[in-house]
Design a protein around this motif. Structure first.
Motif, PDB file in Angstrom:
ATOM      1  N   CYS A   1       0.834  -1.208   0.000  1.00 26.68           N
ATOM      2  CA  CYS A   1       0.000   0.000   0.000  1.00 26.68           C
ATOM      3  C   CYS A   1       0.868   1.258   0.000  1.00 26.68           C
ATOM      4  O   CYS A   1       0.488   2.279  -0.597  1.00 26.68           O
ATOM      5  N   CYS A   2       2.008   1.211   0.654  1.00 24.26           N
ATOM      6  CA  CYS A   2       2.923   2.356   0.616  1.00 24.26           C
ATOM      7  C   CYS A   2       3.417   2.588  -0.809  1.00 24.26           C
ATOM      8  O   CYS A   2       3.533   3.741  -1.259  1.00 24.26           O
ATOM      9  N   ILE A   3       3.705   1.505  -1.524  1.00 26.43           N
ATOM     10  CA  ILE A   3       4.117   1.636  -2.927  1.00 26.43           C
ATOM     11  C   ILE A   3       2.983   2.217  -3.762  1.00 26.43           C
ATOM     12  O   ILE A   3       3.197   3.086  -4.611  1.00 26.43           O
ATOM     13  N   PHE A   4       1.751   1.748  -3.516  1.00 22.53           N
ATOM     14  CA  PHE A   4       0.596   2.250  -4.260  1.00 22.53           C
ATOM     15  C   PHE A   4       0.383   3.746  -3.993  1.00 22.53           C
ATOM     16  O   PHE A   4       0.080   4.515  -4.909  1.00 22.53           O
TER      17      PHE A   4
ATOM     18  N   ILE B   1       8.791   9.419   4.203  1.00 24.94           N
ATOM     19  CA  ILE B   1       7.633   9.274   5.089  1.00 24.94           C
ATOM     20  C   ILE B   1       7.066   7.859   5.017  1.00 24.94           C
ATOM     21  O   ILE B   1       6.759   7.239   6.048  1.00 24.94           O
ATOM     22  N   LEU B   2       6.951   7.333   3.804  1.00 23.70           N
ATOM     23  CA  LEU B   2       6.382   5.996   3.640  1.00 23.70           C
ATOM     24  C   LEU B   2       7.307   4.911   4.182  1.00 23.70           C
ATOM     25  O   LEU B   2       6.845   3.946   4.796  1.00 23.70           O
ATOM     26  N   VAL B   3       8.598   5.072   3.969  1.00 26.27           N
ATOM     27  CA  VAL B   3       9.562   4.105   4.513  1.00 26.27           C
ATOM     28  C   VAL B   3       9.549   4.150   6.041  1.00 26.27           C
ATOM     29  O   VAL B   3       9.562   3.104   6.709  1.00 26.27           O
ATOM     30  N   LEU B   4       9.496   5.353   6.608  1.00 28.60           N
ATOM     31  CA  LEU B   4       9.443   5.501   8.067  1.00 28.60           C
ATOM     32  C   LEU B   4       8.168   4.876   8.624  1.00 28.60           C
ATOM     33  O   LEU B   4       8.189   4.186   9.656  1.00 28.60           O
ATOM     34  N   PHE B   5       7.048   5.103   7.950  1.00 30.23           N
ATOM     35  CA  PHE B   5       5.778   4.513   8.354  1.00 30.23           C
ATOM     36  C   PHE B   5       5.867   2.989   8.362  1.00 30.23           C
ATOM     37  O   PHE B   5       5.431   2.322   9.307  1.00 30.23           O
TER      38      PHE B   5
END
Length: 253
Positions: free
Chosen positions: A100-103, A124-128
Motif C-alpha cells: 500500500c505504501c508503494i501504491f 515518510i512511507l519508509v518511516l511509516f
C-alpha cells in the motif's frame, strides 16, 4: 473465529491472532483454510503478467514494483491461510502495508516527470513501514490493537465494530488510496469515472461481505450446516468436466 468443529491438521495448532470463519482442514489435511488459500491465486498470477507487460512497455520501476508487491501479498496470504501460523500472518499483513505504501507513492507521483523521485514522500512511507514493522515484531498484540478491541467490546453498534478494525494502519493507507483515486477520476481524468467508480463499488462490496463474515460467523456457520444436513449436496462432474451440484433432501420415515 472459526467454527467449533475445526480439527488439527498438517501444520499443527493455530498460533495466529486471527482465525477466519472458514472451517479449518475441511477439504484437505495439508491446508487449514482451503478456499481462503486458493482464492489468492487471483493476486499471484495476474500481477506477474502485469509486471512483465510493464517491463515490455518501458514503464517506470515503481509500476513494476506495484505488481510484484501485489504478488508478494498474495503469496503471503496463501501461506497464512494455509498454515494459520503467526509467522505466516506477519508474511501476510506486513506486505499489505508495504504494498500500500508503494501504491500511495505511485498515486501521488503519477503526474510528475518521468524518472523523478519524491524523496520526502519516500522517506515518510519508509518511516511509516518501519514503525509498523517494529511494533509487529516487538509486540505480538500491539497496544493500539488492544485499545481498539477494548472499544469493540464496549461498543453497542455494529457499524463502530466494523470501523474499529484491528488493521487500522492498513486502513489508513487504503483510505488515502481511495480518496486519491476519487480525486483523479473526478477532476483529472473524468473519462475514467466509470472504471473508477466500478472499482470502488466492488471494493466496498467486498468490505461489506468481509464484515458480514466476521460479525455473523457463528450464525452463518450454523445456518450452512443446517442446510447441508437437510439437502446433503453432492458435486458430480458432467462428462468428467462440468461440475454439477445434486441435492438429496432428507427422507422422512
Amino acid at each position: 473465529m472459526a467454527p467449533a468443529a475445526d480439527r488439527e491438521g498438517y501444520w499443527g495448532p493455530t498460533t495466529s491472532t486471527l482465525d477466519w470463519c472458514e472451517e479449518n482442514y475441511a477439504v484437505t489435511w495439508y491446508i487449514a483454510e482451503f478456499w481462503n488459500t486458493v482464492s489468492n491465486l487471483i493476486m499471484i498470477i495476474p500481477p506477474i503478467f502485469g509486471a512483465i507487460q510493464s517491463v515490455r512497455d518501458g514503464l517506470e520501476k515503481r509500476y513494476i514494483a506495484s505488481y510484484l508487491a501485489l504478488t508478494v501479498v498474495g503469496m503471503g496470504s496463501w501461506c497464512f491461510h494455509m498454515t494459520l501460523k503467526y509467522e505466516m500472518q506477519l508474511l501476510d499483513e506486513l506486505p499489505m502495508i508495504y504494498s500500500c505504501c508503494i501504491f500511495v507513492y505511485c498515486m501521488f507521483e503519477c503526474f510528475k516527470m518521468k524518472n523523478s523521485v519524491n524523496y520526502h514522500l519516500l522517506f515518510i512511507l519508509v518511516l511509516f513501514s518501519l514503525i509498523v514493522t517494529t511494533v509487529y515484531l516487538k509486540v505480538k498484540e500491539p497496544v493500539f490493537h488492544q485499545v481498539i478491541r477494548h472499544l469493540q467490546k464496549r461498543a453497542k453498534c455494529c457499524l463502530f465494530n466494523s470501523m474499529a478494525s484491528p488493521r487500522v494502519m492498513y486502513g489508513m493507507l487504503v483510505f488515502t488510496l481511495v480518496l486519491r483515486s476519487i480525486y483523479i477520476v473526478t477532476w483529472v481524468y473524468p473519462w475514467l469515472r466509470g472504471l473508477g467508480y466500478t472499482s470502488l463499488g466492488i471494493f466496498l462490496m467486498g468490505f461489506l461481505l468481509w464484515n458480514i463474515d466476521n460479525i455473523f460467523c457463528d450464525s452463518l456457520s450454523l445456518y450452512t450446516r443446517t442446510l447441508y444436513l437437510r439437502y446433503r449436496p453432492k458435486v458430480k462432474f458432467l462428462f468428467g468436466i462440468w461440475p454439477v451440484i445434486l441435492f438429496e433432501p432428507l427422507r422422512k420415515h
